[in-house]
Design a protein around this motif. Structure first.
Motif, PDB file in Angstrom:
ATOM      1  N   ARG A 178      38.493  44.014   2.495  1.00  0.00           N
ATOM      2  CA  ARG A 178      37.801  44.444   3.713  1.00  0.00           C
ATOM      3  C   ARG A 178      38.825  44.620   4.843  1.00  0.00           C
ATOM      4  NH1 ARG A 178      32.606  44.704   5.484  1.00  0.00           N
ATOM      5  NH2 ARG A 178      32.251  44.505   7.716  1.00  0.00           N
ATOM      6  N   THR A 179      39.726  43.660   4.934  1.00  0.00           N
ATOM      7  CA  THR A 179      40.788  43.742   5.946  1.00  0.00           C
ATOM      8  C   THR A 179      41.655  44.978   5.704  1.00  0.00           C
ATOM      9  OG1 THR A 179      40.796  41.335   6.180  1.00  0.00           O
ATOM     10  CG2 THR A 179      42.752  42.515   6.951  1.00  0.00           C
ATOM     11  N   LYS A 180      41.987  45.220   4.454  1.00  0.00           N
ATOM     12  CA  LYS A 180      42.800  46.387   4.090  1.00  0.00           C
ATOM     13  C   LYS A 180      42.082  47.685   4.483  1.00  0.00           C
ATOM     14  CE  LYS A 180      45.609  47.824   0.167  1.00  0.00           C
ATOM     15  NZ  LYS A 180      46.000  47.496  -1.200  1.00  0.00           N
ATOM     16  N   LEU A 181      40.796  47.767   4.220  1.00  0.00           N
ATOM     17  CA  LEU A 181      39.995  48.943   4.575  1.00  0.00           C
ATOM     18  C   LEU A 181      39.960  49.139   6.091  1.00  0.00           C
ATOM     19  CD1 LEU A 181      37.928  51.204   3.746  1.00  0.00           C
ATOM     20  CD2 LEU A 181      36.164  49.454   4.025  1.00  0.00           C
ATOM     21  N   ARG A 182      39.718  48.056   6.805  1.00  0.00           N
ATOM     22  CA  ARG A 182      39.659  48.150   8.268  1.00  0.00           C
ATOM     23  C   ARG A 182      40.981  48.644   8.841  1.00  0.00           C
ATOM     24  NH1 ARG A 182      39.843  44.982  11.577  1.00  0.00           N
ATOM     25  NH2 ARG A 182      40.535  43.106  10.555  1.00  0.00           N
ATOM     26  N   ARG A 183      42.065  48.111   8.359  1.00  0.00           N
ATOM     27  CA  ARG A 183      43.381  48.511   8.871  1.00  0.00           C
ATOM     28  C   ARG A 183      43.710  49.956   8.510  1.00  0.00           C
ATOM     29  NH1 ARG A 183      46.505  42.863   7.619  1.00  0.00           N
ATOM     30  NH2 ARG A 183      45.680  41.771   9.433  1.00  0.00           N
TER      31      ARG A 183
END
Length: 146
Positions: free
Chosen positions: A78-83
């Motif tokens: 999720r963090t990877k997607l957001r970034r």
């Protein structure tokens, strides 16, 4: 805590809300019954084909079976997607979203990639191949004639 993103970069809202399952009932049903599939499809695209859907699905399932804490693994994506797409950390911290609402989070991430033009069933290679075909399509000059 300092941000690694440049200060002039704005964060954008998600294309759908966390509880927007009515936007895609099919993916919500798949996620409810087998969240590893949704996670596998999403993570393959976020990894840009460096890992496969099957491999990510197996890792997710193994972590879930051994620890019941697959949310700690999936929140990293999720963090990877957001970034990757400059999305807001909404409604709260990525880890909390996955720990409290994992199924909804997985569905939201799936819908986000889908809204950005990814065909989730084709995986990374299928999407990359489709992009090459579109880019290589011959340009018709002068329009169509009879």
């Amino acid at each position: 805590m300092t941000s690694t993103r440049p200060h002039d970069v704005r964060e954008h809202p998600w294309s759908t809300g966390l509880c927007g399952c009515f936007d895609d009932i099919k993916s919500c049903c798949i996620t409810f019954w087998c969240p590893c599939i949704t996670f596998g499809q999403t993570s393959e695209i976020l990894d840009k084909g460096q890992t496969t859907c099957v491999m990510n699905c197996a890792i997710y399932t193994l972590i879930y079976l051994l620890t019941s804490c697959a949310c700690l693994y999936s929140c990293c994506y999720r963090t990877k997607l957001r970034r990757e797409f400059g999305l807001k950390e909404d409604p709260c911290n990525d880890c909390l979203v996955h720990c409290c609402c994992m199924y909804c989070a997985l569905c939201q991430e799936y819908r986000e990639l889908k809204s950005r033009g990814f065909n989730m069933e084709k995986g990374w290679a299928g999407n990359a191949r489709q992009q090459r075909e579109v880019a290589m399509a011959p340009k018709v000059e002068g329009g169509m004639r009879r």
